[in-house]
Design an enzyme around this catalytic site. Structure first.
Site, mmCIF file in Angstrom:
data_model
loop_
_atom_site.group_PDB
_atom_site.id
_atom_site.type_symbol
_atom_site.label_atom_id
_atom_site.label_comp_id
_atom_site.label_asym_id
_atom_site.label_seq_id
_atom_site.Cartn_x
_atom_site.Cartn_y
_atom_site.Cartn_z
ATOM 1 N N LYS A 34 0.827 -1.203 0.000
ATOM 2 C CA LYS A 34 0.000 0.000 0.000
ATOM 3 C C LYS A 34 0.863 1.255 0.000
ATOM 4 O O LYS A 34 2.026 1.222 0.399
ATOM 5 C CB LYS A 34 -0.895 0.024 1.243
ATOM 6 C CG LYS A 34 -1.856 -1.145 1.371
ATOM 7 C CD LYS A 34 -2.752 -0.982 2.579
ATOM 8 C CE LYS A 34 -1.976 -1.015 3.880
ATOM 9 N NZ LYS A 34 -2.866 -0.881 5.059
ATOM 10 N N ARG A 129 -13.936 -1.268 10.803
ATOM 11 C CA ARG A 129 -13.547 -0.420 9.686
ATOM 12 C C ARG A 129 -14.455 -0.778 8.511
ATOM 13 O O ARG A 129 -15.475 -0.141 8.308
ATOM 14 C CB ARG A 129 -12.049 -0.617 9.378
ATOM 15 C CG ARG A 129 -11.449 0.431 8.500
ATOM 16 C CD ARG A 129 -9.920 0.450 8.592
ATOM 17 N NE ARG A 129 -9.292 -0.833 8.298
ATOM 18 C CZ ARG A 129 -7.958 -1.019 8.298
ATOM 19 N NH1 ARG A 129 -7.155 0.005 8.579
ATOM 20 N NH2 ARG A 129 -7.446 -2.198 8.012
ATOM 21 N N HIS A 158 -8.783 -8.612 9.687
ATOM 22 C CA HIS A 158 -7.579 -7.867 10.048
ATOM 23 C C HIS A 158 -7.508 -7.713 11.562
ATOM 24 O O HIS A 158 -8.447 -7.226 12.186
ATOM 25 C CB HIS A 158 -7.577 -6.495 9.383
ATOM 26 C CG HIS A 158 -6.295 -5.741 9.559
ATOM 27 N ND1 HIS A 158 -5.101 -6.204 9.056
ATOM 28 C CD2 HIS A 158 -6.006 -4.579 10.195
ATOM 29 C CE1 HIS A 158 -4.132 -5.352 9.359
ATOM 30 N NE2 HIS A 158 -4.656 -4.350 10.061
ATOM 31 N N ARG A 210 -0.313 -12.057 5.499
ATOM 32 C CA ARG A 210 -0.113 -10.752 4.862
ATOM 33 C C ARG A 210 1.075 -10.061 5.533
ATOM 34 O O ARG A 210 1.068 -9.825 6.745
ATOM 35 C CB ARG A 210 -1.358 -9.866 4.988
ATOM 36 C CG ARG A 210 -2.567 -10.386 4.245
ATOM 37 C CD ARG A 210 -3.653 -9.321 4.172
ATOM 38 N NE ARG A 210 -3.991 -8.780 5.477
ATOM 39 C CZ ARG A 210 -4.890 -9.290 6.303
ATOM 40 N NH1 ARG A 210 -5.554 -10.392 5.964
ATOM 41 N NH2 ARG A 210 -5.132 -8.722 7.456
ATOM 42 N N TYR A 249 13.040 30.301 12.027
ATOM 43 C CA TYR A 249 11.763 30.979 12.205
ATOM 44 C C TYR A 249 11.366 31.029 13.677
ATOM 45 O O TYR A 249 11.521 30.042 14.418
ATOM 46 C CB TYR A 249 10.655 30.252 11.431
ATOM 47 C CG TYR A 249 10.716 30.431 9.935
ATOM 48 C CD1 TYR A 249 10.531 31.681 9.363
ATOM 49 C CD2 TYR A 249 10.930 29.344 9.101
ATOM 50 C CE1 TYR A 249 10.567 31.845 7.979
ATOM 51 C CE2 TYR A 249 10.963 29.491 7.718
ATOM 52 C CZ TYR A 249 10.783 30.746 7.167
ATOM 53 O OH TYR A 249 10.824 30.908 5.814
ATOM 54 N N CYS A 295 12.313 24.055 8.760
ATOM 55 C CA CYS A 295 11.687 24.853 7.698
ATOM 56 C C CYS A 295 11.048 23.920 6.662
ATOM 57 O O CYS A 295 11.171 22.700 6.734
ATOM 58 C CB CYS A 295 12.724 25.732 7.022
ATOM 59 S SG CYS A 295 13.726 26.735 8.137
ATOM 60 N N MET A 296 10.392 24.508 5.698
ATOM 61 C CA MET A 296 9.773 23.711 4.644
ATOM 62 C C MET A 296 10.813 22.903 3.872
ATOM 63 O O MET A 296 10.583 21.722 3.553
ATOM 64 C CB MET A 296 8.995 24.605 3.676
ATOM 65 C CG MET A 296 8.299 23.839 2.561
ATOM 66 S SD MET A 296 7.473 24.908 1.369
ATOM 67 C CE MET A 296 6.131 25.558 2.362
ATOM 68 N N ASP A 297 11.956 23.516 3.572
ATOM 69 C CA ASP A 297 12.942 22.897 2.688
ATOM 70 C C ASP A 297 14.315 22.717 3.329
ATOM 71 O O ASP A 297 15.168 22.049 2.749
ATOM 72 C CB ASP A 297 13.140 23.766 1.438
ATOM 73 C CG ASP A 297 11.825 24.237 0.859
ATOM 74 O OD1 ASP A 297 11.033 23.370 0.439
ATOM 75 O OD2 ASP A 297 11.588 25.459 0.844
#
Length: 368
Positions: A34, A129, A158, A210, A249, A295-297
């Site tokens: 998955k 579920r 499951h 599984r 930041y 930070c983001m990057d």
């Protein structure tokens, strides 16, 4: 790879884990791939698990199944989650097996031309579920599928607490066994064991297991499994910052003395979430703290000694386990793996050597 941030996937070690666990369970093995094989790359991982003896691949949706088919995978594929009954023809045409989980779904599928559709009945034994909870309704579902000329080849449930509550697993198994015996039908596939149960839970009913996260060495029951997944980046800048300066930041960190601060090109847009502030990464033999907000990057870390630009930084891998990272972040290894974004290049190791790199976003843009 232009940006030096990458996720290394050792396909040899995935194969090793699959072979070992299949030997432990002694049954047919369904490899659960998955979410792009937990972020490791679906077709690359599929090839490895099939080479190691997996008998079927499981995914969460028809989209994921079709991605594998479009990449040339011709293995048996089972969809574990919900599907749209209107997509019945697509599943039949592409030899994809669906989960039958409600009478509403079966009634809608039956109104389509569903002859030959392969299905596995889903039994809800406590997860709440999807799936059938009542055994009489389950029997009605089986009869309806057979009347619609579907190929009812399997049945499954499951477990929800195999790593924390063995008594709950026992209760779930008892309900599943009662349901299977009540139907008295010759299912080719009977499966209930997830990764943990495949290793520690032995039953006299199922004929398949599984395997999911244990393919990647994550298991509370077998510490001898290989750990084929690592996340790395490199130092992009190294500088001395005097006492009293703030980092990042919000100015949430202030240097206490002359400190060596390195910037690394990884951030929350890569899946390295802001909660990593204060945690450690591994650089040149030392554990180094993440200082200031992620930070983001980019992210800043405090070094114990100066290193050259381009020095490898381990986020998790040989020196920092994904399990310990998950514990410190109050989450699970699955989430960390799935959070690694598509802009992080995957580097594949096969036969002891780096075999290939994969960055779908980059490769798509360069082919246009």
């Amino acid at each position: 790879m232009y940006r030096r941030t990458w996720c290394e996937v050792n396909l040899d070690e995935i194969e090793e884990n699959v072979r070992k666990i299949k030997g432990i369970c002694g049954k047919k093995l369904i490899a659960v791939l998955k979410a792009d094989a937990y972020g490791c790359g679906d077709i690359q991982t599929a090839q490895a698990v099939l080479d190691a003896g997996a008998d079927m691949i499981a995914v969460s949706s028809l989209d994921e199944a079709m991605m594998l088919r479009n990449e040339g995978c011709d293995a048996e594929i089972l969809i574990l989650g919900a599907t749209d009954p209107d997509d019945c023809a697509t599943m039949i045409e592409n030899n994809i097996t669906a989960a039958a989980y409600s009478m509403d779904w079966i009634e809608k599928v039956s109104r389509n031309f569903c002859r030959g559709l392969k299905v596995h009945l889903k039994v809800d034994t406590g997860m709440n579920r999807i799936g059938f909870k009542d055994k009489d309704e389950l029997k009605k579902a089986l009869e309806a599928l057979l009347n619609a000329e579907c190929d009812v080849e399997g049945i499954f449930t499951h477990f929800c607490c195999t790593d924390t509550d063995p008594s709950m697993t026992d209760r779930q198994f008892a309900r599943f066994k009662e349901a299977v015996e009540y139907l008295n039908y010759p299912f080719a596939w009977i499966h209930c064991d997830n990764s943990d149960a495949t290793i520690m839970f032995k039953d006299d009913l199922s004929n398949a297991c599984r395997l999911g996260v244990s393919m990647y060495g994550v298991s509370p029951y077998d510490k001898t499994l290989a750990h084929p997944l690592s996340l790395y980046t490199e130092t992009a800048m190294v500088k001395h910052v005097p006492a009293g300066e703030t980092i990042g930041y919000g100015a949430t960190y202030t240097t206490k003395g002359d400190e060596i601060i390195a910037t690394i090109p990884i951030g929350y847009a890569d899946g390295f979430i802001r909660a990593n502030q204060g945690r450690k990464v591994y650089v040149d033999g030392e554990l180094c703290e993440v200082v200031g907000r992620v930070c983001m990057d980019q992210t800043m870390i405090r070094l114990d000694h100066e290193v050259p630009v381009g020095t490898k930084v381990e986020i998790f891998g040989q020196h920092i386990s994904i399990e310990s990272m998950a514990e410190e972040l109050h989450t699970i290894p699955y989430e960390i793996m799935c959070l690694i974004s598509g802009r992080v290049t995957r580097v594949y190791v096969r036969n002891g050597e780096q075999q290939s790199e994969m960055n779908e976003r980059l490769q798509k843009s360069e082919s246009e």
